[in-house]
Design an enzyme around this catalytic site. Sequence first.
Site, PDB file in Angstrom:
ATOM      1  N   SER A  38     127.405  64.078  20.378  1.00 45.22           N
ATOM      2  CA  SER A  38     126.726  63.174  21.294  1.00 45.22           C
ATOM      3  C   SER A  38     126.562  63.838  22.670  1.00 45.22           C
ATOM      4  O   SER A  38     126.008  64.919  22.768  1.00 45.22           O
ATOM      5  CB  SER A  38     127.488  61.847  21.375  1.00 45.22           C
ATOM      6  N   ASP A  46     123.761  59.373  16.099  1.00 43.34           N
ATOM      7  CA  ASP A  46     124.926  59.799  16.880  1.00 43.34           C
ATOM      8  C   ASP A  46     126.080  60.250  15.979  1.00 43.34           C
ATOM      9  O   ASP A  46     126.554  59.500  15.113  1.00 43.34           O
ATOM     10  CB  ASP A  46     125.378  58.634  17.752  1.00 43.34           C
TER      11      ASP A  46
END
Length: 747
Positions: free
Chosen positions: A80, A226
Amino acid sequence: MSGVQQGLAAGGAPWRVLLAAWMLFSACAVAAQQAASDQPKRPRVGLVLGGGGARGAAHIGVLEVLEKLRVPVDCVAGTSMGALVAGVYASGLSPATMRSKLAEADWDDLFRDDPPLNEQNFRKKVLDKRFLPGSETGVGPQGVKGQPGIVMGQKIKLFFNLLVRDYLGERKIEALPLPLSIIATDIVGGERVVFRQGSLSEAMRASMSVPGLMAPVETDGKKLVDGGLVDNVPIDEARARCQADVIIAVNVGSPLLKAEDISGLLSVSAQMVNILTEQNVTRSLATLKPTDIYIKPDLEGITAGDFKRSSETADRGVTAAEAVADRLRTLAVSETAYAAWTAEIQPPLRTAPRVDEVQIAGLKLVNPAVIERYLQIKPGDTVDPARIDADLMRAYGDGYYEHVDYALDSTLRDREILRVLPVEKGWGPDYLRFGINLDSNFRSDSTYSIRAAYQKTWLNSLGAELLTYGEFGSRNGVGVDFYQPLDARQRYFVEANANFLNRSTGIYENDNQLAQYSISQTTVRLASGMNVGLLGQARLGWQENWRKAELETGSPTLPQQSETYGGWFAALDFDQTDRIYFPTSGWSTSLKYFDTPAKGFSKLDAGASAYLPIGEWVIASRLSYQGSPIGKLPSYDLGQLGGMLNMTPFAVGQLKGDDMSYGSIRAERIIGRLPLGLRGDLRLGAALETAKVGRPFTETTLKGWIPAAAVYLGGETPFGPIYLGYGYSNAGTTGGYSNFYLFLGTP
């Protein structure tokens, strides 16, 4: 003697010297090798940067401390926001430069895909003002399909390109001097996906795709989001990537919400994601060894969306790393060794190349000329990333694409090829659109309606579109619009439109409604026009009208009869504001002239607005005119004023007549902003308004300029703009006029 012995005897001295030198060299080499083996070997270090949204800026501070202490790393793994920092670091950007780049970025703007309104196609502006932009839903043989995220990631991807310097040639993970792993999640199978090769910027973009907020990245048949969902602190990956002896793990994840903070659907969803993330973080941290170094910055008060506080967050990373400085120093190397390592991972940049060819790849329906019209960079030009980004954002503003990217390829016969890579919307090319409208002054003449439209795009190679629409509620109507560009670059067009609308309107005198009429109107138009760049449109055409007025309540004032009349019209619409509903800067102007020789009148409807930002204030002004340069406007085609910020103290259409002038100036204070991914802000405003009706049909006792003032609270919502306001005018002899207003939806 043998021949060799005889040779040595004949010239023995030189040979003996060479033999002795060789034996001495061998002895020294063995000694050096033995000494080296006696030195402690530098442990291999793996750096792990966890996910946490904006909290990940703390990673930059950790990198600054590693640099200060001269601690090299042998590989880096990130998830991320940690993937962003890891990727940019592995691409050769120094921590100091990274800090400044993230601080300079306008993160609110990065999470809005569209360019400013003045950089968008005019037809898209018209549709977005009439129907809610977020309501666009694809419809086709496979059924109904929505947009995969609030944010498609257009600007974010271009920003990543800039950070890793893709404009000098696409950066590949496998070609980086520092081994890098980036973690993403396949949202279909829930599997962990590790990028060790391929496009660096695309891997970063995939790892940062927060489900629901940002659209997944589709690659190799997978939909990637993510990586924090499966491996937010990828310790095992770093250990495997470079057989690391020591792991430096940095955890910046958001803590679980407290009970009092969980009060709605969004907070429950956020807590679910936090729980999933924390579970895999706990498993990862359990693999740390006593020799590993764990860093968890104190990020109390900083949320995953606080990108504007990146410098402060980085400072907290510095503090956390300095707290374990003694352990980090055990991994330090000499200045010479660290300089050599730095030179290896931050090699000198190549100069910006010249483009030999520009290619447009991947289009299926859209004509390449539609992209070409925005490309200012030409063969022979030096690559300029700001210029390329501006070109691609203008192309994206047409509304046909999921994203528009680029890649610079220099592998083909030493030629620099700039490939523009537009990806058409996967949920198109046919769409459903929706809108709502609620306009209430808390009296009987309040209105509401729901709008729906079905839009078919790219019916042919020039980009023809067909729009059918309907409106239901206080206003009822249907219509169809056919738009046909005449050239590949869509500069010229013809348009045919037919619509029917039934609405109610009131007749007022001294602030009393004397009557209410139902007005039925059918209009057919045929026009030719020209798109004036991105300024707007000019049109010329013929229009036929059928109108009928029927009394609903009250005393008859309008003639209850049908009128049929036609004539030619000319229209000019320019819009250079930066937003659809609540602009902060720019200007707009519109002018429409209609002339009907058979009825002996013409109608001019003109207006202009301007917006000026001053800090947290926006100053706005507006002027308009409605009147008849030839003859007088008849009762069935009058100008009208009234409604929110259109003479606010009066109801919609309360002022009707001919030769109507209006002016206003507003001051709006920005008191709040919507979260990331949603454009708009909340404003507290005050307005001074005035109007003059030269030939009034209603409120005939009001003479000269009518003063008015308004105060309001307004903002942009997912359902369109909302206003709650109050307007007052001391005009007339009845104690003045006033109205409370609530407006929500598309105008």
